[in-house]
Design a protein around this motif. Structure first.
Motif, PDB file in Angstrom:
ATOM      1  N   ASP A 244       0.831  -1.208   0.000  1.00 41.68           N
ATOM      2  CA  ASP A 244       0.000   0.000   0.000  1.00 41.68           C
ATOM      3  C   ASP A 244       0.869   1.263   0.000  1.00 41.68           C
ATOM      4  OD1 ASP A 244      -2.248  -1.591  -0.004  1.00 41.68           O
ATOM      5  OD2 ASP A 244      -2.697  -1.297   2.136  1.00 41.68           O
ATOM      6  N   ALA A 245       1.934   1.245   0.794  1.00 39.87           N
ATOM      7  CA  ALA A 245       2.843   2.401   0.838  1.00 39.87           C
ATOM      8  C   ALA A 245       3.517   2.599  -0.518  1.00 39.87           C
ATOM      9  CB  ALA A 245       3.888   2.216   1.939  1.00 39.87           C
ATOM     10  N   VAL A 246       3.893   1.495  -1.173  1.00 39.49           N
ATOM     11  CA  VAL A 246       4.491   1.576  -2.513  1.00 39.49           C
ATOM     12  C   VAL A 246       3.473   2.153  -3.499  1.00 39.49           C
ATOM     13  CG1 VAL A 246       5.397   0.206  -4.442  1.00 39.49           C
ATOM     14  CG2 VAL A 246       6.168  -0.270  -2.104  1.00 39.49           C
ATOM     15  N   LEU A 247       2.230   1.703  -3.416  1.00 35.93           N
ATOM     16  CA  LEU A 247       1.186   2.221  -4.306  1.00 35.93           C
ATOM     17  C   LEU A 247       0.974   3.725  -4.103  1.00 35.93           C
ATOM     18  CD1 LEU A 247      -1.508  -0.610  -4.170  1.00 35.93           C
ATOM     19  CD2 LEU A 247      -0.074   0.025  -6.126  1.00 35.93           C
ATOM     20  N   ILE A 248       0.962   4.157  -2.863  1.00 35.67           N
ATOM     21  CA  ILE A 248       0.798   5.586  -2.581  1.00 35.67           C
ATOM     22  C   ILE A 248       1.978   6.370  -3.141  1.00 35.67           C
ATOM     23  CG2 ILE A 248       0.723   7.311  -0.725  1.00 35.67           C
ATOM     24  CD1 ILE A 248      -0.900   5.151   0.883  1.00 35.67           C
ATOM     25  N   GLY A 249       3.192   5.858  -2.914  1.00 31.78           N
ATOM     26  CA  GLY A 249       4.377   6.516  -3.470  1.00 31.78           C
ATOM     27  C   GLY A 249       4.322   6.582  -4.987  1.00 31.78           C
ATOM     28  N   GLY A 250       3.874   5.494  -5.604  1.00 28.20           N
ATOM     29  CA  GLY A 250       3.755   5.462  -7.057  1.00 28.20           C
ATOM     30  C   GLY A 250       2.732   6.451  -7.573  1.00 28.20           C
ATOM     31  N   THR A 251       1.627   6.568  -6.864  1.00 25.32           N
ATOM     32  CA  THR A 251       0.591   7.512  -7.255  1.00 25.32           C
ATOM     33  C   THR A 251       1.105   8.944  -7.196  1.00 25.32           C
ATOM     34  OG1 THR A 251      -1.138   6.026  -6.499  1.00 25.32           O
ATOM     35  CG2 THR A 251      -1.732   8.344  -6.669  1.00 25.32           C
ATOM     36  N   LEU A 252       1.811   9.262  -6.127  1.00 23.61           N
ATOM     37  CA  LEU A 252       2.361  10.611  -6.004  1.00 23.61           C
ATOM     38  C   LEU A 252       3.456  10.874  -7.030  1.00 23.61           C
ATOM     39  CD1 LEU A 252       2.402  10.977  -2.139  1.00 23.61           C
ATOM     40  CD2 LEU A 252       0.860  12.057  -3.771  1.00 23.61           C
ATOM     41  N   SER A 253       4.279   9.868  -7.282  1.00 26.41           N
ATOM     42  CA  SER A 253       5.319  10.008  -8.298  1.00 26.41           C
ATOM     43  C   SER A 253       4.694  10.254  -9.663  1.00 26.41           C
ATOM     44  CB  SER A 253       6.183   8.744  -8.320  1.00 26.41           C
ATOM     45  OG  SER A 253       7.177   8.840  -9.297  1.00 26.41           O
ATOM     46  N   ASN A 254       3.665   9.487  -9.988  1.00 19.56           N
ATOM     47  CA  ASN A 254       2.960   9.652 -11.251  1.00 19.56           C
ATOM     48  C   ASN A 254       2.342  11.045 -11.333  1.00 19.56           C
ATOM     49  OD1 ASN A 254       0.043   9.347 -12.649  1.00 19.56           O
ATOM     50  ND2 ASN A 254       1.579   8.107 -13.718  1.00 19.56           N
ATOM     51  N   ALA A 255       1.741  11.505 -10.256  1.00 21.98           N
ATOM     52  CA  ALA A 255       1.130  12.832 -10.238  1.00 21.98           C
ATOM     53  C   ALA A 255       2.181  13.917 -10.458  1.00 21.98           C
ATOM     54  CB  ALA A 255       0.391  13.059  -8.918  1.00 21.98           C
ATOM     55  N   ALA A 256       3.355  13.732  -9.872  1.00 19.34           N
ATOM     56  CA  ALA A 256       4.422  14.716 -10.048  1.00 19.34           C
ATOM     57  C   ALA A 256       4.880  14.778 -11.503  1.00 19.34           C
ATOM     58  CB  ALA A 256       5.605  14.384  -9.132  1.00 19.34           C
ATOM     59  N   VAL A 257       5.010  13.615 -12.138  1.00 20.96           N
ATOM     60  CA  VAL A 257       5.403  13.571 -13.548  1.00 20.96           C
ATOM     61  C   VAL A 257       4.342  14.271 -14.396  1.00 20.96           C
ATOM     62  CG1 VAL A 257       5.716  12.019 -15.530  1.00 20.96           C
ATOM     63  CG2 VAL A 257       6.840  11.509 -13.351  1.00 20.96           C
ATOM     64  N   LEU A 258       3.086  13.944 -14.152  1.00 18.17           N
ATOM     65  CA  LEU A 258       1.999  14.550 -14.925  1.00 18.17           C
ATOM     66  C   LEU A 258       1.907  16.055 -14.672  1.00 18.17           C
ATOM     67  CD1 LEU A 258      -0.748  11.805 -14.516  1.00 18.17           C
ATOM     68  CD2 LEU A 258       0.630  12.305 -16.554  1.00 18.17           C
ATOM     69  N   ALA A 259       2.049  16.475 -13.433  1.00 14.22           N
ATOM     70  CA  ALA A 259       1.979  17.902 -13.112  1.00 14.22           C
ATOM     71  C   ALA A 259       3.100  18.674 -13.803  1.00 14.22           C
ATOM     72  CB  ALA A 259       2.043  18.109 -11.599  1.00 14.22           C
ATOM     73  N   GLU A 260       4.300  18.155 -13.734  1.00 19.31           N
ATOM     74  CA  GLU A 260       5.438  18.828 -14.363  1.00 19.31           C
ATOM     75  C   GLU A 260       5.287  18.846 -15.878  1.00 19.31           C
ATOM     76  OE1 GLU A 260       8.988  20.951 -14.449  1.00 19.31           O
ATOM     77  OE2 GLU A 260       7.743  20.413 -12.729  1.00 19.31           O
ATOM     78  N   GLY A 261       4.913  17.710 -16.434  1.00 18.35           N
ATOM     79  CA  GLY A 261       4.761  17.612 -17.886  1.00 18.35           C
ATOM     80  C   GLY A 261       3.656  18.505 -18.422  1.00 18.35           C
ATOM     81  N   THR A 262       2.496  18.489 -17.782  1.00 19.27           N
ATOM     82  CA  THR A 262       1.384  19.304 -18.278  1.00 19.27           C
ATOM     83  C   THR A 262       1.649  20.793 -18.089  1.00 19.27           C
ATOM     84  OG1 THR A 262       0.202  18.970 -16.188  1.00 19.27           O
ATOM     85  CG2 THR A 262      -0.368  17.500 -18.021  1.00 19.27           C
ATOM     86  N   ARG A 263       2.317  21.166 -17.024  1.00 15.43           N
ATOM     87  CA  ARG A 263       2.682  22.584 -16.841  1.00 15.43           C
ATOM     88  C   ARG A 263       3.663  23.028 -17.924  1.00 15.43           C
ATOM     89  NH1 ARG A 263       1.724  21.218 -11.421  1.00 15.43           N
ATOM     90  NH2 ARG A 263       0.412  22.734 -10.367  1.00 15.43           N
TER      91      ARG A 263
END
Length: 152
Positions: A104-123
């Motif tokens: 579960d902790a890995v999944l949460i980390g992955g979700t946040l990592s994915n969000a960071a990639v998407l946030a940076e890329g879309t900006r």
């Protein structure tokens, strides 16, 4: 690490302080992380780093050790630090944290990592397209890569 323990460490010869801190680290983690092993010959860097890390990771009284390890696992996953991740999973296992909880902790980390990639890329996309930013001139091969007429 309480204030008295910090005073004791600082009063020792650097080599002895490093040796004691390494022993303490190995007792807690079951190994000495590569970074700390690499730094052990530089006591002026090693000692303050270990004391700071220890103050946050092991002496932080508002969070219990299991919660701290779960945070470490999530962050290690997000940062893609394989060495940190494996070490913290071992510590979590020794603390009795179940495999499913660790996942579960890995999944949460992955979700946040994915969000960071998407946030940076879309900006970045919006910044270039919406602001009409083009800091290059007609000779820029990157900007003109898809327009063969501009290259001639």
């Amino acid at each position: 690490m309480d204030t008295e323990k910090i005073k004791e460490v600082l009063e020792e010869e650097p080599e002895e302080a490093v040796s004691q801190l390494l022993e303490d680290i190995e007792d807690w983690y079951g190994e000495v992380p590569y970074i700390l092993n690499f730094m052990k010959d530089k006591p002026e860097l090693f000692i303050p780093k270990v004391m700071y890390d220890n103050s946050i990771m092991r002496e932080f009284k508002r969070l219990d050790p299991k919660t701290i390890e779960m945070i470490c696992i999530g962050v290690s996953s997000a940062l893609r630090c394989e060495h940190c991740l494996k070490m913290h999973i071992k510590v979590a296992r020794r603390l009795g944290i179940k495999k499913e909880e660790i996942f579960d902790a890995v999944l949460i980390g992955g979700t946040l990592s994915n969000a960071a990639v998407l946030a940076e890329g879309t900006r970045a996309i919006d910044h270039i397209f919406d602001n009409g930013e083009n800091t290059c001139d007609e000779t820029c091969e990157v900007c003109n890569i898809s327009d063969p007429e501009k290259k001639e």
